[in-house]
Design a protein around this motif. Structure first.
Motif, PDB file in Angstrom:
ATOM      1  N   SER A 174     -19.052  18.205  -0.881  1.00  0.00           N
ATOM      2  CA  SER A 174     -19.760  18.868   0.215  1.00  0.00           C
ATOM      3  C   SER A 174     -18.754  19.579   1.124  1.00  0.00           C
ATOM      4  N   GLU A 175     -19.271  20.465   1.963  1.00  0.00           N
ATOM      5  CA  GLU A 175     -18.416  21.159   2.931  1.00  0.00           C
ATOM      6  C   GLU A 175     -17.734  20.137   3.842  1.00  0.00           C
ATOM      7  N   TRP A 176     -18.465  19.101   4.255  1.00  0.00           N
ATOM      8  CA  TRP A 176     -17.919  18.065   5.136  1.00  0.00           C
ATOM      9  C   TRP A 176     -16.727  17.368   4.464  1.00  0.00           C
ATOM     10  N   THR A 177     -16.884  17.016   3.203  1.00  0.00           N
ATOM     11  CA  THR A 177     -15.814  16.325   2.476  1.00  0.00           C
ATOM     12  C   THR A 177     -14.578  17.214   2.351  1.00  0.00           C
ATOM     13  N   ILE A 178     -14.777  18.479   2.046  1.00  0.00           N
ATOM     14  CA  ILE A 178     -13.648  19.406   1.934  1.00  0.00           C
ATOM     15  C   ILE A 178     -12.929  19.504   3.269  1.00  0.00           C
ATOM     16  N   ARG A 179     -13.695  19.706   4.351  1.00  0.00           N
ATOM     17  CA  ARG A 179     -13.115  19.892   5.680  1.00  0.00           C
ATOM     18  C   ARG A 179     -12.438  18.640   6.218  1.00  0.00           C
ATOM     19  N   ASN A 180     -13.050  17.474   6.022  1.00  0.00           N
ATOM     20  CA  ASN A 180     -12.592  16.261   6.686  1.00  0.00           C
ATOM     21  C   ASN A 180     -11.786  15.301   5.821  1.00  0.00           C
ATOM     22  N   GLN A 181     -11.869  15.416   4.498  1.00  0.00           N
ATOM     23  CA  GLN A 181     -11.136  14.483   3.654  1.00  0.00           C
ATOM     24  C   GLN A 181     -10.118  15.150   2.741  1.00  0.00           C
ATOM     25  N   LEU A 182     -10.409  16.344   2.244  1.00  0.00           N
ATOM     26  CA  LEU A 182      -9.494  16.992   1.312  1.00  0.00           C
ATOM     27  C   LEU A 182      -8.484  17.899   2.008  1.00  0.00           C
ATOM     28  N   LYS A 183      -8.929  18.620   3.040  1.00  0.00           N
ATOM     29  CA  LYS A 183      -8.045  19.554   3.735  1.00  0.00           C
ATOM     30  C   LYS A 183      -6.923  18.796   4.417  1.00  0.00           C
ATOM     31  N   ASP A 184      -5.714  19.233   4.198  1.00  0.00           N
ATOM     32  CA  ASP A 184      -4.479  18.665   4.756  1.00  0.00           C
ATOM     33  C   ASP A 184      -4.050  17.339   4.132  1.00  0.00           C
ATOM     34  N   SER A 185      -4.788  16.835   3.147  1.00  0.00           N
ATOM     35  CA  SER A 185      -4.300  15.678   2.399  1.00  0.00           C
ATOM     36  C   SER A 185      -4.100  16.074   0.933  1.00  0.00           C
ATOM     37  N   VAL A 186      -5.100  16.713   0.355  1.00  0.00           N
ATOM     38  CA  VAL A 186      -5.010  17.185  -1.028  1.00  0.00           C
ATOM     39  C   VAL A 186      -4.827  18.700  -1.046  1.00  0.00           C
ATOM     40  N   LEU A 187      -5.598  19.387  -0.218  1.00  0.00           N
ATOM     41  CA  LEU A 187      -5.512  20.841  -0.111  1.00  0.00           C
ATOM     42  C   LEU A 187      -4.601  21.173   1.064  1.00  0.00           C
ATOM     43  N   LEU A 188      -3.480  21.796   0.789  1.00  0.00           N
ATOM     44  CA  LEU A 188      -2.443  22.010   1.796  1.00  0.00           C
ATOM     45  C   LEU A 188      -2.392  23.459   2.266  1.00  0.00           C
ATOM     46  N   GLU A 189      -2.210  23.624   3.581  1.00  0.00           N
ATOM     47  CA  GLU A 189      -2.101  24.961   4.158  1.00  0.00           C
ATOM     48  C   GLU A 189      -0.834  25.636   3.640  1.00  0.00           C
ATOM     49  N   GLY A 190      -0.955  26.893   3.271  1.00  0.00           N
ATOM     50  CA  GLY A 190       0.168  27.640   2.716  1.00  0.00           C
ATOM     51  C   GLY A 190       0.248  27.560   1.206  1.00  0.00           C
ATOM     52  N   ILE A 191      -0.434  26.592   0.617  1.00  0.00           N
ATOM     53  CA  ILE A 191      -0.470  26.456  -0.841  1.00  0.00           C
ATOM     54  C   ILE A 191      -1.896  26.707  -1.341  1.00  0.00           C
ATOM     55  N   HIS A 192      -2.840  25.923  -0.844  1.00  0.00           N
ATOM     56  CA  HIS A 192      -4.224  26.011  -1.293  1.00  0.00           C
ATOM     57  C   HIS A 192      -5.112  26.816  -0.353  1.00  0.00           C
ATOM     58  N   TYR A 193      -4.710  26.949   0.891  1.00  0.00           N
ATOM     59  CA  TYR A 193      -5.508  27.738   1.826  1.00  0.00           C
ATOM     60  C   TYR A 193      -4.633  28.356   2.896  1.00  0.00           C
ATOM     61  N   PHE A 194      -5.208  29.326   3.604  1.00  0.00           N
ATOM     62  CA  PHE A 194      -4.511  29.980   4.710  1.00  0.00           C
ATOM     63  C   PHE A 194      -5.543  30.427   5.743  1.00  0.00           C
ATOM     64  N   ARG A 195      -5.050  30.768   6.907  1.00  0.00           N
ATOM     65  CA  ARG A 195      -5.888  31.258   7.998  1.00  0.00           C
ATOM     66  C   ARG A 195      -5.529  32.732   8.224  1.00  0.00           C
ATOM     67  N   PRO A 196      -6.376  33.660   7.733  1.00  0.00           N
ATOM     68  CA  PRO A 196      -6.041  35.074   7.868  1.00  0.00           C
ATOM     69  C   PRO A 196      -5.985  35.510   9.328  1.00  0.00           C
ATOM     70  N   PHE A 197      -4.999  36.309   9.643  1.00  0.00           N
ATOM     71  CA  PHE A 197      -4.812  36.884  10.968  1.00  0.00           C
ATOM     72  C   PHE A 197      -4.651  35.822  12.050  1.00  0.00           C
ATOM     73  N   GLY A 198      -4.203  34.616  11.686  1.00  0.00           N
ATOM     74  CA  GLY A 198      -3.968  33.545  12.645  1.00  0.00           C
ATOM     75  C   GLY A 198      -5.232  33.003  13.291  1.00  0.00           C
ATOM     76  N   GLY A 199      -6.360  33.238  12.684  1.00  0.00           N
ATOM     77  CA  GLY A 199      -7.643  32.815  13.258  1.00  0.00           C
ATOM     78  C   GLY A 199      -8.053  31.416  12.870  1.00  0.00           C
TER      79      GLY A 199
END
Length: 76
Positions: free
Chosen positions: A18-43
């Motif tokens: 679910s979106e909740w699981t991705i946001r709260n459990q996977l992001k920054d533990s399994v999915l890493l910023e700069g590798i698996h995701y980014f924030r375009p234009f610093g937003g």
């Protein structure tokens, strides 16, 4: 090289999470910023890179691999 960018909602449609699981459990533990995701234009918006996620999901897949409690794999 073309890459596919997905929002959290789009990623939840291709993964069995679910979106909740991705946001709260996977992001920054399994999915890493700069590798698996980014924030375009610093937003605040997050875009996931599907090819990087798929590549990491396929790493270590072997028919003889036995997952270990510490996160390793036994090839035995």
């Amino acid at each position: 090289m073309s890459q596919t960018y997905l929002t959290t909602k789009g990623l939840s449609m291709v993964l069995p999470y679910s979106e909740w699981t991705i946001r709260n459990q996977l992001k920054d533990s399994v999915l890493l910023e700069g590798i698996h995701y980014f924030r375009p234009f610093g937003g605040r918006k997050i875009l996931y890179i599907w090819e990087k996620i798929e590549e990491d999901m396929m790493k270590g897949i072997s028919s003889l691999a036995i997952p270990m409690a510490n996160g390793g794999i036994c090839h035995g």
